[in-house]
Design an enzyme around this catalytic site. Sequence first.
Site, PDB file in Angstrom:
ATOM      1  N   HIS A 169      30.386 -21.831  12.620  1.00 18.56           N
ATOM      2  CA  HIS A 169      31.792 -21.841  12.450  1.00 18.56           C
ATOM      3  C   HIS A 169      32.878 -22.260  11.511  1.00 18.56           C
ATOM      4  O   HIS A 169      33.655 -21.530  10.484  1.00 18.56           O
ATOM      5  CB  HIS A 169      32.576 -22.352  13.226  1.00 18.56           C
ATOM      6  CG  HIS A 169      33.721 -22.104  13.690  1.00 18.56           C
ATOM      7  ND1 HIS A 169      34.221 -20.882  14.734  1.00 18.56           N
ATOM      8  CD2 HIS A 169      35.383 -22.604  13.336  1.00 18.56           C
ATOM      9  CE1 HIS A 169      36.036 -20.936  14.543  1.00 18.56           C
ATOM     10  NE2 HIS A 169      36.519 -22.003  14.127  1.00 18.56           N
ATOM     11  N   GLU A 170      33.122 -23.435  11.285  1.00 16.85           N
ATOM     12  CA  GLU A 170      33.616 -24.672   9.889  1.00 16.85           C
ATOM     13  C   GLU A 170      33.136 -24.423   8.303  1.00 16.85           C
ATOM     14  O   GLU A 170      34.314 -24.254   7.893  1.00 16.85           O
ATOM     15  CB  GLU A 170      33.615 -25.896   9.842  1.00 16.85           C
ATOM     16  CG  GLU A 170      33.270 -26.494  11.246  1.00 16.85           C
ATOM     17  CD  GLU A 170      35.553 -25.979  11.823  1.00 16.85           C
ATOM     18  OE1 GLU A 170      35.802 -25.732  10.911  1.00 16.85           O
ATOM     19  OE2 GLU A 170      35.566 -26.211  13.081  1.00 16.85           O
ATOM     20  N   HIS A 202      35.390 -21.582   8.162  1.00 16.18           N
ATOM     21  CA  HIS A 202      36.962 -21.476   6.735  1.00 16.18           C
ATOM     22  C   HIS A 202      36.080 -21.814   5.722  1.00 16.18           C
ATOM     23  O   HIS A 202      37.071 -21.203   4.827  1.00 16.18           O
ATOM     24  CB  HIS A 202      36.880 -22.185   7.717  1.00 16.18           C
ATOM     25  CG  HIS A 202      37.752 -22.259   8.963  1.00 16.18           C
ATOM     26  ND1 HIS A 202      38.636 -21.051   9.483  1.00 16.18           N
ATOM     27  CD2 HIS A 202      37.254 -23.053  10.742  1.00 16.18           C
ATOM     28  CE1 HIS A 202      39.162 -21.073  10.886  1.00 16.18           C
ATOM     29  NE2 HIS A 202      38.148 -21.894  11.981  1.00 16.18           N
ATOM     30  N   HIS A 259      35.914 -18.419   3.823  1.00 19.64           N
ATOM     31  CA  HIS A 259      36.878 -17.971   3.178  1.00 19.64           C
ATOM     32  C   HIS A 259      37.790 -18.721   2.259  1.00 19.64           C
ATOM     33  O   HIS A 259      38.397 -18.226   1.251  1.00 19.64           O
ATOM     34  CB  HIS A 259      36.931 -18.127   4.452  1.00 19.64           C
ATOM     35  CG  HIS A 259      39.090 -17.030   4.579  1.00 19.64           C
ATOM     36  ND1 HIS A 259      39.373 -16.929   5.142  1.00 19.64           N
ATOM     37  CD2 HIS A 259      39.030 -16.027   3.638  1.00 19.64           C
ATOM     38  CE1 HIS A 259      40.385 -16.032   5.661  1.00 19.64           C
ATOM     39  NE2 HIS A 259      39.595 -14.585   4.197  1.00 19.64           N
TER      40      HIS A 259
END
Length: 654
Positions: free
Chosen positions: A444-445, A448, A451
């Site tokens: 998940h991290e 980020h 991105h």
Amino acid sequence: MFCEFNLENLENSSVELEKILEQSREEIKNLLAIENKTYKNFVLPFQEIGERINEFITPIFHIDSVKNSEITSKVYEECLPIISKYESEISQNENIYSALKYIQYNENNTLNSIQKKVLENEIRDFELSGCNLEKEKKQRLEELDLQLSELSHKFSQNLLKATNSYSLIIENFEDVKGIPDSDLELAKFVEDGKSKYKFTLHMPSYIAFMTYSTSREKREELYKAYTTRAPENGKIIEELLKLKEEKVKILGFSNFAQYSLATKMAKSEDEVIKFLEELGNKAKPKAIKEFEEIKELALKDGINDFRASDIAFYSEKLKKAQYDLDEEYYRPYFEQNSVLNGFFEFLYKMFNIKFTKVESKAWDEKVQVYNISENNQIIARIYIDLESRSDKRGGAWMNNWHSYYRTSDDKIKLPTAYIVGNFPQSTKDIPSLLRHSDVVTLFHEMGHALHHLLSKVDEPFVSGISGVAWDVVEFPSQFLEYFSYDKDVLKLFAKHYKTGEVLDDEAINRLIKARNFQSSMATVRQIEFALFDFKLYQELYKKEEQIQKLLDEVREKFAVIIPPSYNKFQNGFSHIFAGGYSAGYYSYKWAEVLSADAFYMFIESGNIFNQELGLKYKECVLSKGGSYNMDKLFYNFAKREPKVDSLLKIDGII
């Protein structure tokens, strides 16, 4: 190429910050003195000034979260009013606002779409900062912004202190015998020649005890300590709500929720409420069934007064019974470095990016630093800090430090970011062995981080995660999360840390099948948080009792178990009181529709390592940062609108 992480002069940060801001004021004054202002001679250098300030202040605020001490708190508190005053001063500067409006009007036909987006965002943000207001109101807004920043920091500090100050000491081995050896080893200490065990409110320790301890009363004791942390935050919440209400009324909004939506993809308050309630109503019937299964299992142990503090323990028992899934069985297969190396291999297969470990200064000896390259060219740097520490705030997050952009003298600046987690600690005898849920968090991290780090946008204010609407910023992180449940992806790193044996198909299948275990319960829990948050900011709740009443009403409609009255969940809800999620917690579910649908395209392609699709996603979504609205980027990637059903299917709700 990269700035090194260096805070040797931390104590003098406020003095240095003053110097940088003074220089920035002077530079802005010179920009405003330019007679014929253009995008090139005004907007580009204005962005660079902002970037330089962010690059200086980010490590100072970051260190207070990852290596908290009296010094870091003192420095944070010294720097906060200085930067808040400067930001208010800039964001309310009518001359900058007028210059941007002038350039937008004058160069509209010659600017590209990304430059137009920079101006559109900046002009909107100046207006949301009260740039058009009279002097007294501007001054009041400046005071409010500073007070709000200080209160948010206090909220976070209170929570950290409360978390650190409590420990549950267990002397009777019967109370810990169900707890895995690796967790017991971390909890064990010897006092007066006797072995004892210390459990804390830090996540790895708390989860281990709540999930595996056979002592119902001790579980209740720890649960109560966790859910009653920082009672003083109740008054801080009252003050935060009052000040936010005052701020948005000055700016002409009817409530804070309306103000929050001004920078998001969702169009109206009704649209958000309707979306959440529809999702909640679809998930609730199945959530009730899932909860009944837990209660039935507890009934076999003679428990007919089921409590909230029993959920983790009986959920784990039920999961084991239904899927023969014991999360502890998997931990030796998820050794931290093995997971990272396999994860990097997956990212290479998907996005053609390579991670190379480098020796570089960081804030703790366990932080790992990597350069990221693409086609043999270094494009970014990432700092990875995964293990829990008593001086680190709870949770997991990504923090962007530098952005990718092209400078006014045509040089490329490379991006950097931090990933922070609170995973099980390594010791001299045992490496850091992750739970699968930790692996999911890491994916998940990293979503980020990529991105931000894979941006190819020349303008810093819309590069990486800058300028991305808050309710879609979770799209890339949730998208990557889904791959952490794929068999072929797991086989890249699920290797026993002692034997090197790869996790077998049967064990992996159990993990995948268990993915949707209690997924409907998890959905209604997220709906509970999101509706409480959004409704809280639709009108002014002045007292703790009113806030509790609202939370109770939301729970009445969507929760499957009502927690005990002593549970003050709101006093620890950092996302909305000490983070950026005020009236925006719905974003997790809003973005999940996009992420589930994007992932579904890989499933439908029949190849989870579909590099053609992976590179298209990198090009259409990740490389574009905040330079276009996410609905347009998603459409460019999928060639259609997103479908809510993909999320409901993946979660096993339909």
